[in-house]
Scaffold this active site. Sequence first.
Site, short mmCIF file in Angstrom:
data_model
loop_
_atom_site.label_atom_id
_atom_site.label_comp_id
_atom_site.label_asym_id
_atom_site.label_seq_id
_atom_site.Cartn_x
_atom_site.Cartn_y
_atom_site.Cartn_z
N ARG A 119 -22.77 5.17 -21.26
CA ARG A 119 -22.65 5.33 -19.79
C ARG A 119 -21.19 5.42 -19.32
NH1 ARG A 119 -27.05 1.69 -19.89
NH2 ARG A 119 -28.97 2.86 -19.56
N LYS A 141 -14.04 17.86 -13.94
CA LYS A 141 -15.27 18.61 -14.23
C LYS A 141 -15.50 18.61 -15.73
CE LYS A 141 -15.79 21.67 -10.28
NZ LYS A 141 -15.82 23.06 -9.77
N GLU A 183 -4.75 31.73 -13.45
CA GLU A 183 -4.99 30.52 -12.64
C GLU A 183 -3.70 30.09 -11.93
OE1 GLU A 183 -7.97 29.21 -12.08
OE2 GLU A 183 -9.22 29.90 -13.74
N LYS A 225 -3.59 21.21 -7.53
CA LYS A 225 -4.95 20.82 -7.96
C LYS A 225 -5.21 19.35 -7.59
CE LYS A 225 -8.77 21.24 -10.71
NZ LYS A 225 -9.51 21.93 -11.74
N GLU A 235 -16.52 18.51 -4.75
CA GLU A 235 -16.73 19.88 -4.26
C GLU A 235 -17.81 19.98 -3.19
OE1 GLU A 235 -16.29 22.91 -7.33
OE2 GLU A 235 -17.25 24.36 -6.03
N ARG A 239 -12.76 21.87 -2.11
CA ARG A 239 -12.48 22.12 -3.53
C ARG A 239 -12.89 23.55 -3.91
NH1 ARG A 239 -13.02 18.14 -8.79
NH2 ARG A 239 -12.57 19.75 -10.34
N ASN A 243 -12.00 28.28 -6.43
CA ASN A 243 -12.80 29.37 -7.00
C ASN A 243 -12.35 30.74 -6.54
OD1 ASN A 243 -14.42 27.53 -8.38
ND2 ASN A 243 -15.66 27.18 -6.55
N HIS A 246 -13.25 33.78 -8.58
CA HIS A 246 -14.26 33.39 -9.55
C HIS A 246 -15.65 33.98 -9.28
CE1 HIS A 246 -11.07 30.72 -10.78
NE2 HIS A 246 -11.80 30.17 -11.73
N HIS A 250 -16.85 35.27 -12.63
CA HIS A 250 -17.99 34.73 -13.39
C HIS A 250 -19.00 35.83 -13.69
CE1 HIS A 250 -17.27 30.31 -11.97
NE2 HIS A 250 -16.64 30.58 -13.10
N HIS A 263 -11.63 34.03 -19.75
CA HIS A 263 -11.92 33.57 -18.38
C HIS A 263 -10.85 34.05 -17.39
CE1 HIS A 263 -13.40 31.04 -15.18
NE2 HIS A 263 -12.22 30.44 -15.08
N1 GLY Z 1 -11.89 24.83 -11.94
C1 GLY Z 1 -12.24 24.61 -10.61
C2 GLY Z 1 -12.36 23.17 -10.26
O1 GLY Z 1 -11.91 22.33 -11.01
O2 GLY Z 1 -12.93 22.84 -9.26
#
Ligand code: GLY
Length: 361
Positions: A119, A141, A183, A225, A235, A239, A243, A246, A250, A263
């Site tokens: 956990r 993430k 990025e 960031k 998010e 946040r 993107n 993206h 994507h 990417h």
């Molecule tokens: N890569 C986008 C984020 O971390 O929200």
Amino acid sequence: MNRTVRVDLSDRSYDISIGHDLEIGTAGAIPKNCRAMIISDSNVEPLHGDWCRKKLDESGIESDTHVIPAGEESKSLNTMAELYDRAVDLHLDRSSLVVALGGGVVGDLAGFLAATYLRGIRLVQVPTSLLAMVDSSVGGKTGVNLARGKNLVGSFYQPVEVVVELSTLKTLPEREYISGLAEVVKYGVIRDKALFESLEGCASELLSRNMELLVDIVARCCEIKAEVVGDDERESGTRAILNFGHTLGHAIENVLGYGEWLHGEAVAAGMAYATKLSERVRGLNSDESARIISLVSGLGLPADWHGPGGDLAWQALRNAMATDKKAMGRIPRFVLADTIGEVTFGCEIPEDVLCEAYGMD
Ligand code: GLY
């Protein structure tokens, strides 16, 4: 000079160290004399595994290493099962550390292991690709892909320390390095005109991996960031600005098959498309639009989406955008630029504009 950026998330706050000859495993949250499981891949471990073990050893941390095959294919539930077995074999306990040594795939897998094993045990990110340094290692993430889509299983789980050792970039293949620059450009467009302008002025030094310049550029990207994640960790709103590029990016990855374009390459083409949409619906001026597209191309990134994969059918892309996990009711949402340094997220675009900006009539 080395730099430190703080990610401010109350009891989940941590530092990102950026520079050269950095220590690993020294954050206050890390227990003395704990054990670590380093997770790396078959490209990175032969190059940087000894260095990472030595640094942990100098901090009094004994480590074992688990190596996965390099590539997106490894970001699967099967690999997770292997990692859980190895964690049990190594008798990792709640005082142990998971250390992610590698790029985005390693960071996401190791992060998900740390988030879920017992956990939750402590996580240290040691990114070795430019993309992981400025994006995926920061912000928590973590996750894996399912056969039916990328990153469909995951969690938000913050590391206790991020160590951005820039010398690891010296061994990064050229195509991957350039992919990471997408990025970097993104941060300039979404939040920082001065960063964008400095990228315009130093493209050739950036391409030659000037380390003094990289300390400042990577630190600025991490600061942005950190600010964005500090404001909206999970998010639920802002946040989403991360993107930018993206939505189409994507879709390109999905239609071409993961790995065909890196990417950052797909994001670069997606940023160029988002820029064209921005001109049409957000009033981005044509001079700024041209500057964004020119910076993308000047860094050797694709500024359109008809690249090495052959013909990309618009309908396939459009469908992929509709089924993206960030679409709502099959309507794709875009992050669009109002001006360089300011964006709006959650933009819905009329169908005819989507087609026309893509080059379909
Ligand atoms: N890569 C986008 C984020 O971390 O929200």
